[in-house]
Design a protein around this motif. Structure first.
Motif, PDB file in Angstrom:
ATOM      1  N   ASN A  34     -51.435  56.423 -76.364  1.00 21.88           N
ATOM      2  CA  ASN A  34     -50.904  57.420 -77.270  1.00 21.88           C
ATOM      3  C   ASN A  34     -49.441  57.162 -77.550  1.00 21.88           C
ATOM      4  O   ASN A  34     -48.723  56.607 -76.733  1.00 21.88           O
ATOM      5  N   ALA A  35     -49.037  57.571 -78.746  1.00 19.15           N
ATOM      6  CA  ALA A  35     -47.639  57.453 -79.071  1.00 19.15           C
ATOM      7  C   ALA A  35     -46.860  58.510 -78.289  1.00 19.15           C
ATOM      8  O   ALA A  35     -47.412  59.512 -77.872  1.00 19.15           O
ATOM      9  N   LYS A  36     -45.578  58.253 -78.124  1.00 16.85           N
ATOM     10  CA  LYS A  36     -44.697  59.195 -77.418  1.00 16.85           C
ATOM     11  C   LYS A  36     -45.172  59.465 -75.994  1.00 16.85           C
ATOM     12  O   LYS A  36     -45.962  58.734 -75.442  1.00 16.85           O
ATOM     13  N   GLY A  37     -44.725  60.530 -75.452  1.00 16.93           N
ATOM     14  CA  GLY A  37     -45.194  60.948 -74.134  1.00 16.93           C
ATOM     15  C   GLY A  37     -44.381  60.340 -73.008  1.00 16.93           C
ATOM     16  O   GLY A  37     -44.203  60.950 -71.979  1.00 16.93           O
ATOM     17  N   ASP A  38     -43.850  59.113 -73.183  1.00 16.15           N
ATOM     18  CA  ASP A  38     -43.013  58.521 -72.148  1.00 16.15           C
ATOM     19  C   ASP A  38     -41.805  57.840 -72.787  1.00 16.15           C
ATOM     20  O   ASP A  38     -41.622  57.911 -73.985  1.00 16.15           O
ATOM     21  N   ASP A  39     -41.014  57.131 -71.997  1.00 16.71           N
ATOM     22  CA  ASP A  39     -39.802  56.511 -72.530  1.00 16.71           C
ATOM     23  C   ASP A  39     -40.101  55.237 -73.290  1.00 16.71           C
ATOM     24  O   ASP A  39     -39.237  54.683 -73.950  1.00 16.71           O
ATOM     25  N   LYS A  40     -41.294  54.745 -73.117  1.00 16.12           N
ATOM     26  CA  LYS A  40     -41.664  53.478 -73.738  1.00 16.12           C
ATOM     27  C   LYS A  40     -41.572  53.594 -75.258  1.00 16.12           C
ATOM     28  O   LYS A  40     -42.039  54.568 -75.848  1.00 16.12           O
ATOM     29  N   ILE A  41     -40.957  52.584 -75.877  1.00 12.16           N
ATOM     30  CA  ILE A  41     -40.873  52.588 -77.339  1.00 12.16           C
ATOM     31  C   ILE A  41     -42.221  52.184 -77.918  1.00 12.16           C
ATOM     32  O   ILE A  41     -42.848  51.239 -77.443  1.00 12.16           O
ATOM     33  N   THR A  42     -42.685  52.932 -78.926  1.00 12.65           N
ATOM     34  CA  THR A  42     -43.915  52.559 -79.608  1.00 12.65           C
ATOM     35  C   THR A  42     -43.567  52.050 -80.995  1.00 12.65           C
ATOM     36  O   THR A  42     -42.844  52.712 -81.738  1.00 12.65           O
ATOM     37  N   MET A  43     -44.073  50.876 -81.315  1.00 14.34           N
ATOM     38  CA  MET A  43     -43.801  50.314 -82.632  1.00 14.34           C
ATOM     39  C   MET A  43     -45.102  50.173 -83.413  1.00 14.34           C
ATOM     40  O   MET A  43     -46.101  49.705 -82.890  1.00 14.34           O
ATOM     41  N   GLY A  44     -45.082  50.656 -84.667  1.00 12.39           N
ATOM     42  CA  GLY A  44     -46.227  50.424 -85.543  1.00 12.39           C
ATOM     43  C   GLY A  44     -45.912  49.244 -86.436  1.00 12.39           C
ATOM     44  O   GLY A  44     -44.902  49.252 -87.132  1.00 12.39           O
ATOM     45  N   PHE A  45     -46.744  48.214 -86.383  1.00 12.52           N
ATOM     46  CA  PHE A  45     -46.473  47.044 -87.207  1.00 12.52           C
ATOM     47  C   PHE A  45     -47.606  46.827 -88.203  1.00 12.52           C
ATOM     48  O   PHE A  45     -48.763  46.699 -87.824  1.00 12.52           O
ATOM     49  N   ALA A  46     -47.273  46.827 -89.498  1.00 12.41           N
ATOM     50  CA  ALA A  46     -48.283  46.602 -90.536  1.00 12.41           C
ATOM     51  C   ALA A  46     -48.147  45.181 -91.065  1.00 12.41           C
ATOM     52  O   ALA A  46     -47.273  44.890 -91.867  1.00 12.41           O
ATOM     53  N   GLN A  47     -48.998  44.305 -90.570  1.00 15.80           N
ATOM     54  CA  GLN A  47     -48.946  42.891 -90.968  1.00 15.80           C
ATOM     55  C   GLN A  47     -49.622  42.687 -92.326  1.00 15.80           C
ATOM     56  O   GLN A  47     -50.508  43.459 -92.705  1.00 15.80           O
ATOM     57  N   VAL A  48     -49.193  41.658 -93.044  1.00 20.37           N
ATOM     58  CA  VAL A  48     -49.771  41.349 -94.354  1.00 20.37           C
ATOM     59  C   VAL A  48     -51.245  40.982 -94.225  1.00 20.37           C
ATOM     60  O   VAL A  48     -52.115  41.501 -94.915  1.00 20.37           O
ATOM     61  N   GLY A  49     -51.527  40.067 -93.315  1.00 26.49           N
ATOM     62  CA  GLY A  49     -52.896  39.587 -93.144  1.00 26.49           C
ATOM     63  C   GLY A  49     -52.849  38.356 -92.270  1.00 26.49           C
ATOM     64  O   GLY A  49     -51.979  38.244 -91.421  1.00 26.49           O
ATOM     65  N   ALA A  50     -53.773  37.450 -92.454  1.00 23.72           N
ATOM     66  CA  ALA A  50     -53.732  36.187 -91.734  1.00 23.72           C
ATOM     67  C   ALA A  50     -53.992  35.089 -92.738  1.00 23.72           C
ATOM     68  O   ALA A  50     -54.869  34.271 -92.571  1.00 23.72           O
ATOM     69  N   GLU A  51     -53.210  35.119 -93.850  1.00 18.62           N
ATOM     70  CA  GLU A  51     -53.530  34.228 -94.961  1.00 18.62           C
ATOM     71  C   GLU A  51     -53.187  32.767 -94.691  1.00 18.62           C
ATOM     72  O   GLU A  51     -53.652  31.890 -95.380  1.00 18.62           O
ATOM     73  N   SER A  52     -52.343  32.516 -93.699  1.00 19.07           N
ATOM     74  CA  SER A  52     -51.957  31.131 -93.444  1.00 19.07           C
ATOM     75  C   SER A  52     -51.628  30.943 -91.973  1.00 19.07           C
ATOM     76  O   SER A  52     -51.509  31.904 -91.216  1.00 19.07           O
ATOM     77  N   GLY A  53     -51.482  29.679 -91.584  1.00 16.24           N
ATOM     78  CA  GLY A  53     -51.122  29.381 -90.212  1.00 16.24           C
ATOM     79  C   GLY A  53     -49.772  29.983 -89.852  1.00 16.24           C
ATOM     80  O   GLY A  53     -49.551  30.429 -88.728  1.00 16.24           O
ATOM     81  N   TRP A  54     -48.891  30.041 -90.842  1.00 14.22           N
ATOM     82  CA  TRP A  54     -47.566  30.624 -90.644  1.00 14.22           C
ATOM     83  C   TRP A  54     -47.698  32.073 -90.187  1.00 14.22           C
ATOM     84  O   TRP A  54     -47.073  32.516 -89.241  1.00 14.22           O
ATOM     85  N   GLN A  95     -49.038  59.349 -86.345  1.00 16.54           N
ATOM     86  CA  GLN A  95     -49.093  59.139 -84.893  1.00 16.54           C
ATOM     87  C   GLN A  95     -47.713  59.268 -84.264  1.00 16.54           C
ATOM     88  O   GLN A  95     -47.568  59.132 -83.051  1.00 16.54           O
ATOM     89  N   LYS A  96     -46.688  59.487 -85.098  1.00 16.68           N
ATOM     90  CA  LYS A  96     -45.315  59.661 -84.625  1.00 16.68           C
ATOM     91  C   LYS A  96     -44.846  58.502 -83.747  1.00 16.68           C
ATOM     92  O   LYS A  96     -44.418  58.688 -82.608  1.00 16.68           O
ATOM     93  N   VAL A  97     -44.966  57.289 -84.253  1.00 17.65           N
ATOM     94  CA  VAL A  97     -44.438  56.149 -83.512  1.00 17.65           C
ATOM     95  C   VAL A  97     -42.908  56.216 -83.549  1.00 17.65           C
ATOM     96  O   VAL A  97     -42.335  56.979 -84.328  1.00 17.65           O
ATOM     97  N   ASP A  98     -42.228  55.424 -82.700  1.00 18.79           N
ATOM     98  CA  ASP A  98     -40.768  55.470 -82.650  1.00 18.79           C
ATOM     99  C   ASP A  98     -40.126  54.646 -83.748  1.00 18.79           C
ATOM    100  O   ASP A  98     -39.042  54.953 -84.213  1.00 18.79           O
ATOM    101  N   VAL A  99     -40.786  53.561 -84.113  1.00 15.70           N
ATOM    102  CA  VAL A  99     -40.228  52.697 -85.142  1.00 15.70           C
ATOM    103  C   VAL A  99     -41.379  51.996 -85.870  1.00 15.70           C
ATOM    104  O   VAL A  99     -42.404  51.674 -85.276  1.00 15.70           O
ATOM    105  N   ILE A 100     -41.189  51.852 -87.192  1.00 17.97           N
ATOM    106  CA  ILE A 100     -42.207  51.161 -87.980  1.00 17.97           C
ATOM    107  C   ILE A 100     -41.624  49.849 -88.486  1.00 17.97           C
ATOM    108  O   ILE A 100     -40.483  49.808 -88.960  1.00 17.97           O
ATOM    109  N   ALA A 101     -42.384  48.769 -88.341  1.00 21.59           N
ATOM    110  CA  ALA A 101     -41.956  47.490 -88.908  1.00 21.59           C
ATOM    111  C   ALA A 101     -43.091  46.962 -89.759  1.00 21.59           C
ATOM    112  O   ALA A 101     -44.255  47.171 -89.441  1.00 21.59           O
TER     113      ALA A 101
END
Lengths: 326, 325
Positions: A34-54, A95-101
């Motif tokens: 779950n997000a929050k609840g402790d001191d641990k930072i939660t990050m939500g990361f929305a990746q483009v996809g897996a279109e290439s090896g890069w 989900q109230k994450v701490d930071v979104i990337a």
């Protein structure tokens, strides 16, 4: 019949929409806890996809560095669709994450969802690709490569090593994507005022089969091709296949310049099938986690952080290749 | 029926003429390392997977069904084969494994539709979505590059003509033979018109429906092998992406009714060729990437409108009025 076609079209459209919707949150990655609840930072990361090896190297770096930094990562794969990324970001806000990337799949259309994040007081970090918005308060910082600079490096090398070459064909990335727009611009700026000219340009969607198909068509419709400039290695690798099938020698009859420097690309460079690669470093996980910690702690961060990158010639590739991880 | 195929033929000819006008050398063919080389050959080779999938789709649609999962199945076939070859396996075994697995997926689709009676669009949507996940699981999200001369032949190889189109045309011939020279075609159409009535008349509707879904999945599997073999790499995310839409479009342009009960294999062949020619045209005549989709849309809408029965009827009515009573 008209009615049938209409019904069919509606059904197909519906199916496509549903499919996109369900593809939104993650065939890859493992959101847990779950997000929050402790001191641990939660990050939500929305990746483009897996279109290439890069991209897969980029994903891996972020996942590994998050684990190393003790940051809980919620990861989603948007399969190259903006609506999927927007959905993923909305769910992170809920989900109230701490930071979104996230790496925006295209440049425009982000204002609404980023405003939602701002109102929810969740800082946003852009990675690898920028957004086109007048309101820079919508995100804290942009960590990534300078794509215009990459295009320039490619153009500068060509200028110095043209050796009589004139006609360049360009394999663009996904239409509207920041790297496609900027790499095109940087390259054009660099070769402006010389004999070099981009005679044909078309999108290969950053994929191998796209690059191959476009190059096949170019080889038949463009009378004289001296140079191929591909916006990523994968399209360049597709172009190599097409050039070979045409009975020409890639790297000799037609010079090839690409951007990225993934392992498959470096292998082709070391073999002399590609002539020059501008590096675009995907291993930005570590820098991202450091920025995330600072942003969550409320520290000031510079609005633009550029990743370290170089360029590779054939000889440099031969020495670098054994160390290439991705 | 002939009238129905007239417009697709004209559309194809128009596209080809457009290409020749812009690129005069468009039709030129030459021998290159013992195989034919030219734009027309590219159209055939790149259109082969779409044609193959559209063939399977034609039969499914003839039973009043639809299969949305073919793109995902194609991705799975490529993923299985490339992963197997990359781990040191033999190319033939890898391709065999892919065909068997995709056959099973076809059985699954057929089971949902024919036994459980779930609407085809929903039943196959399950696999359309889940299938890409399975493919990504197999490749672990990576693009798996392989170096196998045997596997390369399927999508990029030549025996004068591209092997891919030879496979597709062979399947087309086989399907035409089996369904048009025997009663099978009629049975498939009767199931499409009315499954219950045909069952009561003694047609094994369930078996027929089940079979066409397995056939569609196998077609998709071979198409998937062509797609990944063409670039010697399996790309779970992009291989066969939206090819189900292209296949359905090919079937519809070819004049097969989505309401089932009637199909045209020649029409499907034309439809698949039109779609690939359209893509090649965009590249050849240099249409800017920003307006590519609009250009395609305009052509497709034009073809569909020209085919529309309402238009034919209106013309018929006018014709009658013209005749003195």
């Amino acid at each position: 019949m008209l009615k049938k076609i209409t019904t069919a079209a509606a059904a197909v459209l519906l199916a496509a929409l549903t499919a996109c919707g369900s593809g939104g949150s993650g065939d890859a990655g493992s959101p847990s806890g779950n997000a929050k609840g402790d001191d641990k930072i939660t990050m939500g990361f929305a990746q483009v996809g897996a279109e290439s090896g890069w991209r897969t190297a980029n994903t891996k770096s972020i996942q590994e560095e998050a684990a190393a930094a003790g940051i809980e990562l919620k990861f989603s794969d948007a399969q190259q669709k903006q609506e999927n990324q927007i959905k993923a970001i909305r769910s992170y806000i809920q989900q109230k994450v701490d930071v979104i990337a996230f790496s925006p799949v295209v440049e425009t259309g982000w204002d609404a969802v980023l405003l939602e994040a701002k109102r929810a007081n969740i800082p946003v970090i852009l990675t690898d690709r920028a957004v086109d918005s007048d309101d820079t308060s919508l995100y804290k910082t942009f960590l990534g490569s300078d794509f215009v600079e990459e295009g320039k490096k490619a153009g500068e090398w060509l200028k110095a090593n043209a050796a009589g070459a004139k006609n360049v064909v360009e394999l663009q990335g996904t239409t509207g994507a920041a790297p496609a727009i900027d790499r095109k611009k940087g390259f054009e700026d660099a070769i402006a005022g010389t004999d070099l000219k981009v005679v044909a340009t078309q999108t290969g969607d950053f994929t191998r089969s796209g690059g191959k198909q476009v190059m096949e068509a170019f080889l038949k419709s463009v009378p004289q091709i001296d140079v191929v400039y591909a916006h990523n290695d994968d399209m360049g690798l597709g172009a190599i296949e097409a050039i070979k099938a045409a009975g020409k020698v890639p790297g000799k009859d037609i010079k090839i310049i690409t951007v990225d420097a993934v392992k498959d690309g470096m292998t082709a460079l070391a073999a002399g099938e590609i002539n020059f690669i501008v590096e675009c470093n995907p291993l930005l996980g570590k820098q991202l986690m450091e920025l995330a910690k600072k942003v969550v702690a409320g520290e000031e961060v510079p609005p633009r952080v550029v990743t370290e990158e170089g360029t590779f010639t054939v000889d440099q590739a031969k020495t670098e290749l054994p160390n290439r991880k991705y | 029926m002939k009238n129905r195929l007239l417009w697709p033929v004209l559309a194809l000819v128009a596209l080809l003429v457009l290409n020749v006008v812009v690129t005069p050398s468009f039709f030129s063919l030459r021998l290159q390392d013992g195989h034919l080389y030219g734009s027309l050959i590219d159209i055939l080779r790149n259109g082969a997977p779409t044609l193959l999938i559209a063939l399977g789709m034609t039969l499914v649609i003839a039973t009043r069904g639809i299969d949305l999962s073919v793109g995902a199945v194609a991705a799975i076939a490529g993923a299985v084969t490339c992963t197997y070859i990359a781990s040191g396996g033999d190319a033939w075994t890898g391709m065999g494994l892919a065909l068997v697995l995709c056959g099973v997926l076809g059985l699954w689709n057929g089971f949902l539709v024919s036994v459980l009676g779930i609407q085809p669009i929903i039943a196959t949507l399950v696999l359309m979505t889940a299938g890409r996940g399975i493919a990504m699981l197999i490749t672990e999200g990576q693009i798996v590059t392989v170096d196998s001369p045997t596997f390369r032949e399927v999508g990029a190889g030549f025996v004068v003509l591209p092997i891919a189109i030879l496979i597709s045309l062979a399947v087309l011939g086989l399907v035409a033979l089996v369904t048009r020279r025997t009663a099978l075609g009629l049975l498939i159409e009767s199931v499409g018109v009315n499954p219950s009535a045909s069952r009561l008349a003694g047609v094994r509707a369930r078996t027929i429906i089940w079979t066409v879904y397995v056939f569609a999945a196998l077609c998709a599997a071979v198409a998937g092998l062509m797609i990944s073999s063409n670039v010697s790499a399996a790309d779970a995310n992009n291989a066969g992406l939206w090819i189900e839409m292209d296949a359905i479009l090919a079937v519809v342009i070819g004049g097969t009714s989505l309401a089932g009960g009637r199909y045209s294999l020649t029409g499907t062949l034309l439809g698949a060729l039109i779609i690939q020619t359209l893509t090649t045209t965009v590249y050849t005549i240099g249409i800017a990437p920003e307006i590519t989709l609009v250009f395609k849309a305009v052509v497709v809408i034009a073809v569909c409108l020209m085919q529309a029965p309402v238009r034919i009827r209106v013309r018929g009515v006018r014709g009658k009025q013209g005749v003195p009573a």
